[in-house]
Design a protein around this motif. Structure first.
Motif, PDB file in Angstrom:
ATOM      1  N   ALA A 118       7.281  -4.202  17.270  1.00 54.49           N
ATOM      2  CA  ALA A 118       6.749  -5.228  18.169  1.00 54.49           C
ATOM      3  C   ALA A 118       7.242  -4.890  19.573  1.00 54.49           C
ATOM      4  O   ALA A 118       8.440  -4.669  19.763  1.00 54.49           O
ATOM      5  N   ALA A 119       6.335  -4.841  20.556  1.00 53.40           N
ATOM      6  CA  ALA A 119       6.715  -4.501  21.927  1.00 53.40           C
ATOM      7  C   ALA A 119       6.141  -5.519  22.894  1.00 53.40           C
ATOM      8  O   ALA A 119       5.027  -6.010  22.729  1.00 53.40           O
ATOM      9  N   SER A 120       6.941  -5.823  23.917  1.00 51.73           N
ATOM     10  CA  SER A 120       6.505  -6.697  24.998  1.00 51.73           C
ATOM     11  C   SER A 120       7.117  -6.125  26.275  1.00 51.73           C
ATOM     12  O   SER A 120       8.346  -6.058  26.394  1.00 51.73           O
ATOM     13  N   GLY A 121       6.273  -5.687  27.182  1.00 52.48           N
ATOM     14  CA  GLY A 121       6.789  -5.010  28.372  1.00 52.48           C
ATOM     15  C   GLY A 121       7.496  -3.737  27.942  1.00 52.48           C
ATOM     16  O   GLY A 121       6.982  -2.973  27.138  1.00 52.48           O
ATOM     17  N   ARG A 122       8.713  -3.548  28.431  1.00 53.73           N
ATOM     18  CA  ARG A 122       9.501  -2.360  28.064  1.00 53.73           C
ATOM     19  C   ARG A 122      10.477  -2.648  26.928  1.00 53.73           C
ATOM     20  O   ARG A 122      11.333  -1.823  26.625  1.00 53.73           O
ATOM     21  N   THR A 123      10.369  -3.807  26.321  1.00 58.84           N
ATOM     22  CA  THR A 123      11.285  -4.203  25.260  1.00 58.84           C
ATOM     23  C   THR A 123      10.585  -4.097  23.916  1.00 58.84           C
ATOM     24  O   THR A 123       9.416  -4.455  23.794  1.00 58.84           O
ATOM     25  N   ALA A 124      11.303  -3.603  22.914  1.00 60.11           N
ATOM     26  CA  ALA A 124      10.712  -3.455  21.583  1.00 60.11           C
ATOM     27  C   ALA A 124      11.752  -3.763  20.510  1.00 60.11           C
ATOM     28  O   ALA A 124      12.953  -3.691  20.751  1.00 60.11           O
ATOM     29  N   MET A 125      11.244  -4.089  19.328  1.00 62.14           N
ATOM     30  CA  MET A 125      12.080  -4.347  18.157  1.00 62.14           C
ATOM     31  C   MET A 125      11.380  -3.733  16.961  1.00 62.14           C
ATOM     32  O   MET A 125      10.151  -3.748  16.884  1.00 62.14           O
ATOM     33  N   GLU A 126      12.149  -3.172  16.044  1.00 60.55           N
ATOM     34  CA  GLU A 126      11.558  -2.537  14.868  1.00 60.55           C
ATOM     35  C   GLU A 126      12.077  -3.151  13.582  1.00 60.55           C
ATOM     36  O   GLU A 126      13.207  -3.637  13.519  1.00 60.55           O
ATOM     37  N   GLY A 127      11.224  -3.129  12.591  1.00 66.11           N
ATOM     38  CA  GLY A 127      11.566  -3.573  11.247  1.00 66.11           C
ATOM     39  C   GLY A 127      10.859  -2.657  10.270  1.00 66.11           C
ATOM     40  O   GLY A 127      10.352  -1.603  10.646  1.00 66.11           O
ATOM     41  N   SER A 128      10.795  -3.056   8.994  1.00 62.98           N
ATOM     42  CA  SER A 128      10.135  -2.175   8.027  1.00 62.98           C
ATOM     43  C   SER A 128       9.269  -2.964   7.052  1.00 62.98           C
ATOM     44  O   SER A 128       9.521  -4.135   6.769  1.00 62.98           O
ATOM     45  N   LEU A 129       8.265  -2.266   6.568  1.00 61.94           N
ATOM     46  CA  LEU A 129       7.376  -2.801   5.539  1.00 61.94           C
ATOM     47  C   LEU A 129       7.276  -1.746   4.449  1.00 61.94           C
ATOM     48  O   LEU A 129       6.892  -0.605   4.705  1.00 61.94           O
ATOM     49  N   THR A 130       7.674  -2.135   3.236  1.00 59.96           N
ATOM     50  CA  THR A 130       7.600  -1.239   2.091  1.00 59.96           C
ATOM     51  C   THR A 130       6.465  -1.693   1.197  1.00 59.96           C
ATOM     52  O   THR A 130       6.324  -2.887   0.910  1.00 59.96           O
ATOM     53  N   VAL A 131       5.651  -0.744   0.799  1.00 63.34           N
ATOM     54  CA  VAL A 131       4.572  -1.018  -0.148  1.00 63.34           C
ATOM     55  C   VAL A 131       4.969  -0.322  -1.454  1.00 63.34           C
ATOM     56  O   VAL A 131       5.112   0.892  -1.492  1.00 63.34           O
ATOM     57  N   ASN A 132       5.184  -1.123  -2.471  1.00 63.79           N
ATOM     58  CA  ASN A 132       5.637  -0.628  -3.764  1.00 63.79           C
ATOM     59  C   ASN A 132       4.720  -1.211  -4.834  1.00 63.79           C
ATOM     60  O   ASN A 132       5.063  -2.207  -5.472  1.00 63.79           O
ATOM     61  N   PRO A 133       3.537  -0.589  -5.017  1.00 67.56           N
ATOM     62  CA  PRO A 133       2.581  -1.154  -5.970  1.00 67.56           C
ATOM     63  C   PRO A 133       3.147  -1.160  -7.394  1.00 67.56           C
ATOM     64  O   PRO A 133       3.788  -0.199  -7.819  1.00 67.56           O
ATOM     65  N   GLU A 134       2.939  -2.255  -8.051  1.00 63.50           N
ATOM     66  CA  GLU A 134       3.352  -2.356  -9.452  1.00 63.50           C
ATOM     67  C   GLU A 134       2.368  -1.560 -10.299  1.00 63.50           C
ATOM     68  O   GLU A 134       1.156  -1.610 -10.053  1.00 63.50           O
ATOM     69  N   PRO A 135       2.871  -0.835 -11.280  1.00 69.17           N
ATOM     70  CA  PRO A 135       1.944  -0.099 -12.147  1.00 69.17           C
ATOM     71  C   PRO A 135       1.107  -1.089 -12.954  1.00 69.17           C
ATOM     72  O   PRO A 135       1.540  -2.214 -13.220  1.00 69.17           O
ATOM     73  N   PRO A 136      -0.095  -0.696 -13.336  1.00 68.99           N
ATOM     74  CA  PRO A 136      -0.909  -1.605 -14.127  1.00 68.99           C
ATOM     75  C   PRO A 136      -0.237  -1.898 -15.470  1.00 68.99           C
ATOM     76  O   PRO A 136       0.416  -1.049 -16.052  1.00 68.99           O
ATOM     77  N   ARG A 137      -0.382  -3.125 -15.902  1.00 66.83           N
ATOM     78  CA  ARG A 137       0.159  -3.521 -17.203  1.00 66.83           C
ATOM     79  C   ARG A 137      -0.760  -3.009 -18.307  1.00 66.83           C
ATOM     80  O   ARG A 137      -1.961  -2.831 -18.097  1.00 66.83           O
ATOM     81  N   PRO A 138      -0.215  -2.797 -19.473  1.00 69.07           N
ATOM     82  CA  PRO A 138      -1.060  -2.346 -20.580  1.00 69.07           C
ATOM     83  C   PRO A 138      -2.234  -3.305 -20.767  1.00 69.07           C
ATOM     84  O   PRO A 138      -2.077  -4.519 -20.757  1.00 69.07           O
ATOM     85  N   GLY A 139      -3.402  -2.717 -20.884  1.00 68.41           N
ATOM     86  CA  GLY A 139      -4.597  -3.524 -21.088  1.00 68.41           C
ATOM     87  C   GLY A 139      -5.225  -4.007 -19.783  1.00 68.41           C
ATOM     88  O   GLY A 139      -6.199  -4.740 -19.788  1.00 68.41           O
ATOM     89  N   GLU A 140      -4.661  -3.635 -18.610  1.00 66.96           N
ATOM     90  CA  GLU A 140      -5.207  -4.074 -17.316  1.00 66.96           C
ATOM     91  C   GLU A 140      -5.714  -2.895 -16.509  1.00 66.96           C
ATOM     92  O   GLU A 140      -5.476  -2.792 -15.321  1.00 66.96           O
ATOM     93  N   GLY A 141      -6.394  -1.977 -17.106  1.00 61.56           N
ATOM     94  CA  GLY A 141      -6.994  -0.890 -16.341  1.00 61.56           C
ATOM     95  C   GLY A 141      -6.320   0.449 -16.517  1.00 61.56           C
ATOM     96  O   GLY A 141      -6.751   1.420 -15.952  1.00 61.56           O
ATOM     97  N   GLY A 142      -5.262   0.537 -17.296  1.00 60.09           N
ATOM     98  CA  GLY A 142      -4.629   1.817 -17.519  1.00 60.09           C
ATOM     99  C   GLY A 142      -5.229   2.504 -18.722  1.00 60.09           C
ATOM    100  O   GLY A 142      -5.993   1.921 -19.472  1.00 60.09           O
ATOM    101  N   LYS A 143      -4.939   3.762 -18.970  1.00 57.35           N
ATOM    102  CA  LYS A 143      -5.454   4.483 -20.132  1.00 57.35           C
ATOM    103  C   LYS A 143      -4.498   4.428 -21.268  1.00 57.35           C
ATOM    104  O   LYS A 143      -3.351   4.330 -21.162  1.00 57.35           O
TER     105      LYS A 143
END
Length: 143
Positions: A118-143
């Motif tokens: 996030a930036a405003s003027g010359r000032t900024a701040m950083e954070g993080s976003l992790t995407v960790n998809p859950e594997p499909p459960r048995p019977g929900e689209g997996g083989k």
């Protein structure tokens, strides 16, 4: 040292040290600079973004397409909040998350971790976003 006023009155300063003479001249000058009881208005300097805090600073999404809304608050150089400050959002890895430049709404696009900025003027701040998809459960689209 001798000074002559406009009405030909003579002012002599003989026994003062050089620094005292200078001080006397400054006082004399300042005293003569009056003439108005109206103070000069001081224009306040415009607020300049000095710090940003955004929430959440660390977020995790568990499915591609999930979204996370980030919100920022900006403070100026005097420590006062700037409620209408423009904040620009960005991500370091669009393959993990895309974020609305003006909205702060992030959308998961793939697994991994992205830095959210996030930036405003010359000032900024950083954070993080992790995407960790859950594997499909048995019977929900997996083989």
């Amino acid at each position: 040292m001798t000074f002559r006023k406009a009405n030909n009155t003579v002012l002599a300063i003989d026994a003062l040290a050089p620094w005292s003479t200078l001080l006397f001249l400054v006082v004399l000058y300042v005293a003569g600079c009056g003439g108005s009881d109206v103070p000069m208005p001081l224009e306040p300097s415009p607020p300049i973004p000095g710090s940003i805090i955004f929430t959440p600073q660390i977020a995790t999404l568990t499915a591609i397409g999930d979204q996370q809304q980030f919100e920022a608050r900006v403070w100026d150089q005097r420590g006062n909040e700037i409620p209408d400050a423009k904040v620009t959002w960005s991500t370091t890895r669009s393959g993990v998350a895309e974020i609305g430049q003006d909205s702060g709404l992030a959308t998961a696009t793939g697994p991994g971790t992205a830095t959210i900025r996030a930036a405003s003027g010359r000032t900024a701040m950083e954070g993080s976003l992790t995407v960790n998809p859950e594997p499909p459960r048995p019977g929900e689209g997996g083989k």
